[in-house]
Design an enzyme around this catalytic site. Structure first.
Site, PDB file in Angstrom:
ATOM      1  N   ARG A 171       9.380  15.003 -20.885  1.00 29.18           N
ATOM      2  CA  ARG A 171      10.045  14.068 -19.961  1.00 29.18           C
ATOM      3  C   ARG A 171      11.496  13.880 -20.400  1.00 29.18           C
ATOM      4  O   ARG A 171      11.771  13.719 -21.601  1.00 29.18           O
ATOM      5  CB  ARG A 171       9.295  12.742 -20.014  1.00 29.18           C
ATOM      6  N   TYR A 228      13.150   3.427 -14.035  1.00 26.00           N
ATOM      7  CA  TYR A 228      12.043   2.456 -13.977  1.00 26.00           C
ATOM      8  C   TYR A 228      12.308   1.277 -14.909  1.00 26.00           C
ATOM      9  O   TYR A 228      12.327   0.114 -14.477  1.00 26.00           O
ATOM     10  CB  TYR A 228      10.711   3.125 -14.346  1.00 26.00           C
ATOM     11  N   GLY A 284      14.700  12.052 -21.449  1.00 26.45           N
ATOM     12  CA  GLY A 284      14.947  10.724 -22.018  1.00 26.45           C
ATOM     13  C   GLY A 284      13.695  10.053 -22.554  1.00 26.45           C
ATOM     14  O   GLY A 284      13.659   8.826 -22.713  1.00 26.45           O
ATOM     15  N   PHE A 288      -0.889   8.946 -17.662  1.00 27.92           N
ATOM     16  CA  PHE A 288      -1.321   9.827 -18.748  1.00 27.92           C
ATOM     17  C   PHE A 288      -2.849   9.900 -18.916  1.00 27.92           C
ATOM     18  O   PHE A 288      -3.444  10.983 -18.833  1.00 27.92           O
ATOM     19  CB  PHE A 288      -0.665   9.338 -20.043  1.00 27.92           C
ATOM     20  N   ILE A 289      -3.499   8.775 -19.171  1.00 30.30           N
ATOM     21  CA  ILE A 289      -4.927   8.818 -19.504  1.00 30.30           C
ATOM     22  C   ILE A 289      -5.773   9.270 -18.308  1.00 30.30           C
ATOM     23  O   ILE A 289      -6.567  10.225 -18.431  1.00 30.30           O
ATOM     24  CB  ILE A 289      -5.394   7.477 -20.128  1.00 30.30           C
ATOM     25  N   LEU A 296       0.837  -1.210   0.000  1.00 31.66           N
ATOM     26  CA  LEU A 296       0.000   0.000   0.000  1.00 31.66           C
ATOM     27  C   LEU A 296       0.867   1.254   0.000  1.00 31.66           C
ATOM     28  O   LEU A 296       0.782   2.103   0.903  1.00 31.66           O
ATOM     29  CB  LEU A 296      -0.995  -0.001   1.171  1.00 31.66           C
ATOM     30  N   ASN A 316      -1.188  -0.052 -20.462  1.00 34.42           N
ATOM     31  CA  ASN A 316      -2.558  -0.424 -20.083  1.00 34.42           C
ATOM     32  C   ASN A 316      -3.414   0.808 -19.813  1.00 34.42           C
ATOM     33  O   ASN A 316      -2.913   1.824 -19.319  1.00 34.42           O
ATOM     34  CB  ASN A 316      -2.541  -1.234 -18.784  1.00 34.42           C
ATOM     35  N   THR A 364       7.248  -5.278 -18.674  1.00 31.31           N
ATOM     36  CA  THR A 364       6.801  -4.199 -19.555  1.00 31.31           C
ATOM     37  C   THR A 364       7.566  -4.204 -20.873  1.00 31.31           C
ATOM     38  O   THR A 364       8.721  -4.654 -20.926  1.00 31.31           O
ATOM     39  CB  THR A 364       7.014  -2.846 -18.845  1.00 31.31           C
ATOM     40  N   ASP A 365       6.946  -3.638 -21.900  1.00 24.69           N
ATOM     41  CA  ASP A 365       7.639  -3.492 -23.187  1.00 24.69           C
ATOM     42  C   ASP A 365       8.778  -2.467 -23.105  1.00 24.69           C
ATOM     43  O   ASP A 365       9.638  -2.418 -23.990  1.00 24.69           O
ATOM     44  CB  ASP A 365       6.664  -3.112 -24.304  1.00 24.69           C
ATOM     45  N   GLU A 366       8.782  -1.659 -22.032  1.00 26.57           N
ATOM     46  CA  GLU A 366       9.809  -0.612 -21.933  1.00 26.57           C
ATOM     47  C   GLU A 366      11.219  -1.171 -21.778  1.00 26.57           C
ATOM     48  O   GLU A 366      12.189  -0.437 -21.947  1.00 26.57           O
ATOM     49  CB  GLU A 366       9.504   0.324 -20.765  1.00 26.57           C
ATOM     50  N   LYS A 421      -2.420  18.109 -19.980  1.00 29.17           N
ATOM     51  CA  LYS A 421      -1.010  18.479 -20.130  1.00 29.17           C
ATOM     52  C   LYS A 421      -0.310  17.443 -21.011  1.00 29.17           C
ATOM     53  O   LYS A 421      -0.173  16.274 -20.627  1.00 29.17           O
ATOM     54  CB  LYS A 421      -0.314  18.511 -18.761  1.00 29.17           C
ATOM     55  N   LYS A 436      13.113  -2.766 -14.177  1.00 27.17           N
ATOM     56  CA  LYS A 436      12.241  -3.844 -14.675  1.00 27.17           C
ATOM     57  C   LYS A 436      13.065  -4.806 -15.529  1.00 27.17           C
ATOM     58  O   LYS A 436      12.900  -6.030 -15.431  1.00 27.17           O
ATOM     59  CB  LYS A 436      11.082  -3.275 -15.499  1.00 27.17           C
TER      60      LYS A 436
END
Ligand code: NAD
Ligand code: TDX
Length: 331
Positions: A270, A147, A272, A187-188, A34, A177, A120-122, A202, A151
């Site tokens: 952002r 981040y 990079g 973002f969304i 949490l 997602n 993640t795909d990152e 923004k 990962k």
């Protein structure tokens, strides 16, 4: 099965727990620290005889050992997940994403427990806008941020524990997602809740960056498929052919919410900033027969907007502090 779901009070983890309760007979124990990103309210209403909650840290070896011993499989979602936070303070990303994953792997090794690692795909870095290629399971790792590099490190730990110690693990790397229960820092939901609050959305830089959107419920069905039928030691990419640039997404949110489509601000980009992500999920679809259910992004986005409209009590407590953080960064 008895599933131990780490990070089950977060965005994708809680969507997974709801999906499991609805579509299987599995029982779930959620292990979640949490942090600011975890919210018990995301698990409200789930049956107590199916879902138990344990408040704790995945890097707490004694706690993790007890919980993994009692589980048939671990589904590991817990992470520090936000790129912007990792640029501000990388420290928690190393603790949770690396030490936490290591701690879980050691317990899975000791107890011979099936392990599925959510990634993640990152980890693959980014693509040029006009590159015809998409990421596949063979794409070399090339992460950009604290981040994504932690990962990537966690994925490599899982691969090493499979090869060196015979841990029964699989890995999935999913694209961006969207859906209910996503924190307002992302973002969304940030843009939807901005519009609901009368704040202009923004957009970082020019908004040319492309993300490959998938509904969180489709991510959940893919993870269950891999848990049931995936080959041990394998990596599966999860995506739903949802490439959109950020400018298009902001304008679509404004359109769906009845606002002029130019009613947003361009803000500091952002550092990079990855240009484009794109997933080729052929292996998952051909080998395991998985298909996404949400194929119409506009319809999925409209439903997500409705969810935020109807659940202000869920997101409002985090909104002001999140916007204050962004304001300090000029974003
Ligand atoms: P999130 O930030 O919404 O949730 C993370 C959850 O983990 C929170 O409930 C938090 O309290 C918990 N947590 C953090 N540190 C912990 C610790 N040390 N011990 C126990 N619990 C801890 O994240 P999310 O967006 O739901 O992402 C979940 C997973 O999916 C992550 O592994 C992320 O890398 C991966 N992923 C996310 C996306 C995306 O678009 N959000 C895409 C692909 C993969
Ligand atoms: O206010 C914003 N304005 C904006 O233009 C925010 C918060 C973001 N952006 C841009 C940055 C990205 O190009 O929108 C895009 C999406 O941003 P995020 O929601 O922060 O997601 P991203 O950085 O792409 O990473 C997400 O997908 C992969 C998740 O946060 C990761 O956990 C996951 O691994």
């Amino acid at each position: 099965m008895r599933l131990l779901v780490t990070g089950g009070a977060g965005f994708i983890g809680s969507n997974f727990v709801h999906h499991v309760v609805e579509h299987t007979d599995h029982r779930v124990t959620v292990l979640d620290r949490l942090t600011y990103a975890g919210n018990r309210a995301s698990l409200a209403g789930l049956p107590e005889d199916r879902v138990a909650f344990v408040h704790g840290d995945i890097a707490d070896a004694d706690l993790v050992d007890d919980l993994v011993a009692a589980a048939d499989a671990v589904v590991h979602y817990a992470a520090e997940s936000h790129n912007d936070n990792s640029l501000h303070d990388p420290n928690p990303f190393l603790h949770t994403n690396l030490i936490g994953t290591f701690t879980l792997l050691e317990a899975a090794r000791k107890h011979g427990t099936r392990f599925h690692h959510i990634s993640t795909d990152e980890v693959y870095g980014d693509l040029e806008l006009d590159d015809p290629a998409r990421f596949t399971e063979e794409t070399p790792y090339n992460p950009s941020s604290p981040y994504s590099s932690t990962k990537a490190g966690s994925d490599l730990l899982v691969r090493a524990w499979v090869r060196s110690f015979g841990v029964s693990a699989t890995i999935s790397n999913c694209s961006n997602n969207y859906g209910p229960y996503q924190h307002v820092e992302k973002f969304i939901p940030r843009q939807i809740t901005n519009v609901l609050r009368g704040i202009r959305p923004k957009l970082y830089g020019e908004g040319r960056n492309v993300r490959d959107w998938i509904h969180a419920d489709d991510h959940s069905s893919a993870v269950l498929t891999i848990l049931d039928e995936g080959r041990i030691g394998e990596t599966y990419l999860i995506g739903a052919d949802g490439e959109k640039d950020n400018k298009t997404v902001v304008e679509l949110i404004l359109h769906l919410m009845g606002r002029p489509t130019d009613d947003y601000d361009h803000v500091t980009d952002r550092a990079g900033h990855d240009l484009r992500y794109a997933i080729d999920s052929t292996k998952l679809r051909d080998e395991l027969g998985w298909q996404p259910r949400f194929r119409d992004f506009e319809a999925g986005l409209a439903a997500t907007i409705e969810w935020y409209r109807d659940h202000e009590e869920w997101w409002a407590p985090a909104k002001d502090s999140t916007e204050a953080f962004y304001a300090r960064l000029g974003q």
